[in-house]
Design a protein around this motif. Sequence first.
Motif, PDB file in Angstrom:
ATOM      1  N   THR A   1       0.823  -1.117  -0.112  1.00 24.75           N
ATOM      2  CA  THR A   1       0.112   0.004   0.068  1.00 24.75           C
ATOM      3  C   THR A   1       0.843   1.227  -0.045  1.00 24.75           C
ATOM      4  O   THR A   1       1.535   1.643   0.991  1.00 24.75           O
ATOM      5  N   TRP A   2       0.696   1.966  -0.961  1.00 32.33           N
ATOM      6  CA  TRP A   2       1.458   3.188  -1.204  1.00 32.33           C
ATOM      7  C   TRP A   2       0.735   4.082  -0.891  1.00 32.33           C
ATOM      8  O   TRP A   2      -0.565   4.607  -1.098  1.00 32.33           O
ATOM      9  N   ILE A   3       1.198   5.178   0.211  1.00 33.52           N
ATOM     10  CA  ILE A   3       0.246   6.333   1.033  1.00 33.52           C
ATOM     11  C   ILE A   3       1.127   7.499   0.873  1.00 33.52           C
ATOM     12  O   ILE A   3       2.098   7.425   1.218  1.00 33.52           O
ATOM     13  N   SER A   4       0.187   8.570  -0.013  1.00 36.55           N
ATOM     14  CA  SER A   4       0.994   9.797  -0.023  1.00 36.55           C
ATOM     15  C   SER A   4      -0.394  10.656   0.458  1.00 36.55           C
ATOM     16  O   SER A   4      -1.224  11.240  -0.167  1.00 36.55           O
ATOM     17  N   GLY A   5      -0.009  11.186   1.932  1.00 30.48           N
ATOM     18  CA  GLY A   5      -0.894  12.083   2.626  1.00 30.48           C
ATOM     19  C   GLY A   5      -2.235  11.214   2.881  1.00 30.48           C
ATOM     20  O   GLY A   5      -2.550   9.985   2.689  1.00 30.48           O
ATOM     21  N   PRO A   6      -3.337  12.028   3.403  1.00 31.98           N
ATOM     22  CA  PRO A   6      -4.549  11.494   4.140  1.00 31.98           C
ATOM     23  C   PRO A   6      -5.205  11.134   2.939  1.00 31.98           C
ATOM     24  O   PRO A   6      -5.212  11.732   1.570  1.00 31.98           O
ATOM     25  N   SER A   7      -6.460  10.469   3.177  1.00 29.47           N
ATOM     26  CA  SER A   7      -7.350  10.349   2.028  1.00 29.47           C
ATOM     27  C   SER A   7      -7.873  11.422   1.356  1.00 29.47           C
ATOM     28  O   SER A   7      -8.135  12.239   2.216  1.00 29.47           O
ATOM     29  N   ALA A   8      -8.186  11.613   0.102  1.00 34.03           N
ATOM     30  CA  ALA A   8      -8.843  12.856  -0.350  1.00 34.03           C
ATOM     31  C   ALA A   8      -9.621  12.769  -1.564  1.00 34.03           C
ATOM     32  O   ALA A   8      -9.659  11.582  -2.099  1.00 34.03           O
TER      33      ALA A   8
ATOM     34  N   VAL B   1      -3.706  -0.588  -8.306  1.00 33.34           N
ATOM     35  CA  VAL B   1      -5.145   0.220  -8.327  1.00 33.34           C
ATOM     36  C   VAL B   1      -4.541   1.501  -7.868  1.00 33.34           C
ATOM     37  O   VAL B   1      -3.976   1.683  -6.432  1.00 33.34           O
ATOM     38  N   LEU B   2      -4.427   2.633  -8.688  1.00 32.87           N
ATOM     39  CA  LEU B   2      -4.339   3.914  -7.985  1.00 32.87           C
ATOM     40  C   LEU B   2      -5.643   4.669  -7.795  1.00 32.87           C
ATOM     41  O   LEU B   2      -6.591   4.675  -8.533  1.00 32.87           O
TER      42      LEU B   2
ATOM     43  N   SER C   1      -7.773   7.767  -4.834  1.00 35.54           N
ATOM     44  CA  SER C   1      -7.460   8.932  -4.130  1.00 35.54           C
ATOM     45  C   SER C   1      -8.171   8.897  -2.748  1.00 35.54           C
ATOM     46  O   SER C   1      -7.809   9.270  -1.400  1.00 35.54           O
ATOM     47  N   GLU C   2      -9.543   8.402  -2.821  1.00 35.92           N
ATOM     48  CA  GLU C   2     -10.531   8.507  -1.493  1.00 35.92           C
ATOM     49  C   GLU C   2     -10.340   7.377  -0.553  1.00 35.92           C
ATOM     50  O   GLU C   2     -10.622   7.676   0.484  1.00 35.92           O
ATOM     51  N   GLY C   3      -9.575   6.272  -0.889  1.00 30.37           N
ATOM     52  CA  GLY C   3      -9.457   4.978   0.158  1.00 30.37           C
ATOM     53  C   GLY C   3     -10.664   4.135  -0.075  1.00 30.37           C
ATOM     54  O   GLY C   3     -10.705   2.896   0.591  1.00 30.37           O
ATOM     55  N   ASN C   4     -11.766   4.493  -1.132  1.00 27.47           N
ATOM     56  CA  ASN C   4     -12.747   3.135  -1.433  1.00 27.47           C
ATOM     57  C   ASN C   4     -12.174   2.128  -2.120  1.00 27.47           C
ATOM     58  O   ASN C   4     -12.481   1.128  -1.876  1.00 27.47           O
ATOM     59  N   GLY C   5     -11.067   2.562  -2.816  1.00 26.83           N
ATOM     60  CA  GLY C   5     -10.276   1.300  -3.471  1.00 26.83           C
ATOM     61  C   GLY C   5      -9.869   0.496  -2.389  1.00 26.83           C
ATOM     62  O   GLY C   5     -10.012  -1.011  -2.465  1.00 26.83           O
TER      63      GLY C   5
ATOM     64  N   TYR D   1      -3.529   6.813  -2.564  1.00 27.99           N
ATOM     65  CA  TYR D   1      -3.334   5.595  -2.516  1.00 27.99           C
ATOM     66  C   TYR D   1      -3.124   4.598  -3.513  1.00 27.99           C
ATOM     67  O   TYR D   1      -3.689   4.996  -4.553  1.00 27.99           O
ATOM     68  N   THR D   2      -2.031   3.823  -3.478  1.00 31.82           N
ATOM     69  CA  THR D   2      -2.030   3.082  -4.469  1.00 31.82           C
ATOM     70  C   THR D   2      -2.045   1.338  -3.945  1.00 31.82           C
ATOM     71  O   THR D   2      -1.100   1.345  -3.020  1.00 31.82           O
ATOM     72  N   SER D   3      -2.531   0.729  -4.339  1.00 30.96           N
ATOM     73  CA  SER D   3      -2.578  -0.803  -3.997  1.00 30.96           C
ATOM     74  C   SER D   3      -2.077  -1.721  -4.940  1.00 30.96           C
ATOM     75  O   SER D   3      -2.361  -1.543  -6.052  1.00 30.96           O
TER      76      SER D   3
END
Lengths: 188, 462
Positions: A156-163, B222-223, B225-229, B274-276
């Motif tokens: 899991t690549w994380i770049s900042g909070p969810s947006a 999967v790239l 933004s929201e985290g729903n992915g 987020y990228t999973s």
Amino acid sequence: MSAAAREVILRRIRSAVEGAPEAGIERGYRGATGERGDVDLFAERVRDYKAIVHVVPRAEVAATLARITEGRVLTVPAGFPSDMYAASEGEPDGVISTCAVAVAETGTIVLDADPGQGTRAQTLIPDYHLCVVRDDQIVPNVPDAVARLDPARPLTWISGPSATSDIELNRVEGVHGPRTLEVVIVIG
Amino acid sequence: MSGVYIGMPAFPQNAAKAVQNSQLRFNLRKATHTIRGRRAAVVGELADWAELRQAGKTIKDHTLRHLDRYLIELEEKVTAAGGVVHWARDAAEANRIVARLVKDTGETEVVKVKSMATMEIGLNEALAEEGIEAFETDLAELIVQLGDDFPSHILVPAIHRNRAEIRELFLKKMAGAPKDLTDEPRALAEAARLYLRKRFLEAKVAISGANFMIAETGTLVVLESEGNGRMCLTLPKTLISVVGIEKLLPAWQDLEVFLQLLPRSSTGERMNPYTSMWTGATEGQEFHLVLLDNGRTSVLADKVGRQALRCIRCSACLNVCPVYERAGGHSYGSVYPGPIGAILTPQLRGMDTELDRSLPYASSLCGACYEVCPVAIDIPSVLVDLRAKARHPRTEKAGMAAAGWVFSRSKRLAKAQRFGGRMRRLVPKRLPGPLSGWTDTRDMPEIPAESFRDWWVREGNR
Ligand code: SF4
């Protein structure tokens, strides 16, 4: 049925590309450096995503973690260094984790489910994620990170909070992932 | 492609309607200009952007040349990692496979991550016919689904809705939405968070697409933004990913190129939130991969048009397109709007309908799309080629042949555009022939005072 479909698709591909010229790959871009990433650049780039960042010497990590998590109960994944932070009683409202690799140029943290990082769900469901990054885990760029990671693990690549920017293009921090990301960079 | 959008009128009529909708035009303009600026800034940060773009292009071309071999390698690796691989020749077959997989779990509800491939095949509708309800979980897709309409932008599908409309939609259609909901984006996002959270935690089956598949390792990427992915990919017991066969990359290392090209071109960020990445069945999940052809192999057979398969769906070409900005995404009558849609849709579906034949004309051939494309798809050349193939009056054909000549040499193009710039006051607002449909409104894209190339050189923009 699927076996037939497979053969048909492969046949279609072969006849489609028949006689097409060979196509070599050109990699003229900057590749992996194998070097350490710049701590200040990483901190700055993570802050750009509106995450909270602390840079602290190793000796002060435990005290810093205790201070910034005051009043919070965090889930502590198995394998998280117990001399840094110990689990407390109560209903958790956040999670603390280590990471596998961090990328200075993009301000990215990568988790690979190694001990100390928990499962993917553990760092996803809480509204608050506190991540501890050691300075020797920071690499300069994306090619360095790709070279260091093991694709057999869930990453899991994380770049900042969810947006999201889905409403009239206004960036709103936090839809489904943790709405607050706090990063402690350990130096030395 | 299946007939998801059958019954939609042709591009000229759609565009004429869209340009009269001032809300849509305002939103689109604001959105495209914002993203455009952000993209230019983060692309400018990378000194090796040109080299990354060249690598992106050549990796994709190489993969397409050996697509059979790499697909077989992918299948082996996914299978070895505990996943199950299915092959689908067309939309109907893919929908059948997914419906059967869902039924096998005994579930009647699935959560979905935004996926253009599943939009393309009309999966939600097909599942509904089988008694399976699919819940979109991207905020924008949710807005589109609740509003019962079509997405208008690859990246910001609900770009045609303003916040007041979204608030109303939530109050009307979203069970449990707070009565005192305001139209603050933050409050709207919070309402969606609460509404969807329950679904995520209860869902047993998720359906996703993927941005990339790695042949060497069997990894899917999967790239988002929201985290729903992450929610969909992680929580449900069964994960089904429907992916176009062209989404393949040969080696793990190739991600180092595309993880730089895509976020910067797409949302104009150094990296998306987020990228999973996962390989086969992960953390106790059951994993199915449905490989989708649905017209892609016929695109592959076209020497000029096949480059459209390099597309990584970043939407940079939409954001710079003067025609898209005025006409809006819906005018293209397809999941793939904008310049890429104008070349991909007619190739995937064949040019049997008036709409699909009109798509290659939905461009002023200014070349901006080619300049920003991170995998260097020469959209103007493909458009010109498709125009020659689409059925239309002879005179038109002659005109297009001339355009083809112009585009065959970039110097000629630069000259012609500059000439066009000087001539623009003399150009009639109404065009004759098939194009008149959408110059009837005053919104026919005007020839810019300065050609794109001149502007490019002057601004030093990338
Ligand atoms: S054609 Fe190029 S610019 Fe347009 S969406 Fe595809 S990759 Fe992006």
